[in-house]
Design an enzyme around this catalytic site. Structure first.
Site, short mmCIF file in Angstrom:
data_model
loop_
_atom_site.label_atom_id
_atom_site.label_comp_id
_atom_site.label_asym_id
_atom_site.label_seq_id
_atom_site.Cartn_x
_atom_site.Cartn_y
_atom_site.Cartn_z
N HIS A 185 25.76 20.65 -13.59
CA HIS A 185 26.82 20.23 -12.67
C HIS A 185 26.37 19.80 -11.28
O HIS A 185 27.18 19.38 -10.49
CB HIS A 185 27.87 21.34 -12.57
CG HIS A 185 27.32 22.66 -12.08
ND1 HIS A 185 28.11 23.75 -11.83
CD2 HIS A 185 26.04 23.06 -11.80
CE1 HIS A 185 27.36 24.76 -11.43
NE2 HIS A 185 26.12 24.38 -11.41
N HIS A 186 25.07 19.94 -10.97
CA HIS A 186 24.62 19.57 -9.62
C HIS A 186 24.17 18.12 -9.48
O HIS A 186 24.10 17.62 -8.36
CB HIS A 186 23.45 20.46 -9.18
CG HIS A 186 23.82 21.90 -9.03
ND1 HIS A 186 24.85 22.33 -8.24
CD2 HIS A 186 23.28 23.02 -9.58
CE1 HIS A 186 24.92 23.66 -8.31
NE2 HIS A 186 23.99 24.10 -9.12
N ALA A 187 23.83 17.45 -10.59
CA ALA A 187 23.29 16.09 -10.47
C ALA A 187 24.31 15.18 -9.79
O ALA A 187 25.51 15.23 -10.08
CB ALA A 187 22.91 15.53 -11.84
#
Ligand SMILES: [Zn+2]
Length: 377
Positions: A134-136
């Site tokens: 979920h951080h990209a």
């Protein structure tokens, strides 16, 4: 009724890694599989396994920029260029190594395969342990994430006209997913995480509620470091069910990272197996169709055990230790990291408890006065 459940899994993917010392360990999925076989009867026509397939590249561009994906491809061929550093590539967190683009594309493909199985009515519940990166960002790798499988798959479903809600209980703020849908009312994004004051990525304040048409469609529940099951669950209950009941999503994407557990060494919340499985169970109960994604969890044995405990809520199957006949009777992993499916409760006490409870109450009040008010909830 027992629902149809699909597990996204391939042994090759579970044996991949960024590097021997990197904390993101796909092997957690293999350990989880061993626990599934031990605790559950997986035979029957209500359970099946699907292999992750590399994502159709065009779906990447629903979220990521083309120049970033070109850089990822070069990096995946083992080529290094200085501009990669600006894109978050080639540091300890997001190393550049041969095969990394294919790995990222296959992880993202697994999420998409799972989402499509829900869309096509093949299952009501899908779990993909190696997913939920979920951080990209659109043009940047971040926090062990190269391709945002969550944002790409949700964007594809949204363009097909489906209503999607994202509920993220990973201990880190789901910043990449928030960014992807910050200005749209097509996707409801909810993230519960440890406060930016003490944890990466430093965002996810309750005041980040979306912009333009998306105002009120992005919800953050940051928790003070130390927060225990009781405080976490009561904040969850005060916010999430009402939002999901109001939004009525066709599909819920749940990033169920296990790093909010008290034994996780990258974060500072105090959830136990009891709290974690209750939250997963509540999300499941609130979702007609649910894609659960493994997300973070850096205590590999504990993470595998938490997923295995949550499998009961996801699949409707009852755990049973075929070897001892006692649920939770099995010790797993090296002696120093033993775990079982069940755990003793942990309750925070004293001044810390008061501070954590007061902070959660303040955040809940804020969400009710802003987001709930916007939607007339
Ligand atoms: Zn995390």
């Amino acid at each position: 009724m027992e629902s149809r459940t699909i597990l996204i899994y391939s042994a090759e993917l579970a044996s991949a890694e960024y590097s021997a010392s990197h904390p993101f360990k796909p092997v957690r999925a293999k350990l989880f599989m061993e626990l599934l076989h031990r605790y559950y009867n997986l035979r029957g026509d209500r359970f099946s396994i699907k292999r992750p397939e590399p994502l159709d590249e065009e779906i990447l561009y629903l979220f990521h920029s083309r120049p970033y994906i070109e850089l990822l491809k070069k990096a995946g061929r083992g080529q290094f260029e200085p501009e990669m550093l600006r894109a978050g590539l080639g540091n300890d967190e997001n190393p550049v190594f041969k095969g990394m683009f294919d790995l990222a594309l296959t992880i993202a493909g697994g999420t998409h395969v799972g989402a499509m199985a829900l869309v096509n009515g093949e299952a009501e519940t899908v779990f993909d342990p190696i997913s939920g990166l979920h951080h990209a960002k659109r043009d940047q790798a971040s926090g062990f994430c190269y391709v945002n499988d969550v944002a790409c798959a949700i964007a594809d479903l949204a363009r097909k006209g489906l209503r999607v809600a994202s509920v993220d209980i990973d201990v880190h703020h789901g910043d990449g997913v928030q960014d992807a849908f910050y200005a749209t009312d097509r996707v409801l994004t909810i993230s519960l995480h440890e406060s930016a004051a003490t944890l990466f990525p430093g965002t996810g304040f309750e005041t980040e509620i979306g912009v333009g048409a998306g105002k009120g469609y992005n919800v953050n529940l940051p928790f003070r470091a130390g927060t225990d099951d009781e405080i976490y669950l009561s904040a969850f209950e005060a916010v999430v069910p009402a939002l999901l009941e109001w939004f009525r999503p066709d599909i819920v994407f749940a990033q169920i990272g296990a790093d909010a557990h008290r034994e996780d060494h990258l974060a500072h919340l105090n959830l136990t197996s009891n709290g974690y499985t209750q939250v997963v169970s509540r999300i499941k109960a609130l979702s007609s169709r649910m894609l659960a994604m493994g997300g973070g969890g850096y205590n590999v044995y504990r993470t595998a055990a938490l997923w295995a405990a949550a499998w009961s809520s996801l699949s409707g199957m009852q755990p049973e230790d075929k070897f001892t006949g006692l649920v939770g009777g099995m010790m797993y992993g090296p002696e120093a990291m033993v775990g079982s499916l069940e755990e003793a409760p942990f309750v925070l006490e004293g001044r810390e408890k008061e501070l954590c409870a007061a902070e959660a109450a303040r955040v809940v009040r804020y969400i009710r006065e802003t987001v709930f008010r916007i939607h007339g909830i």
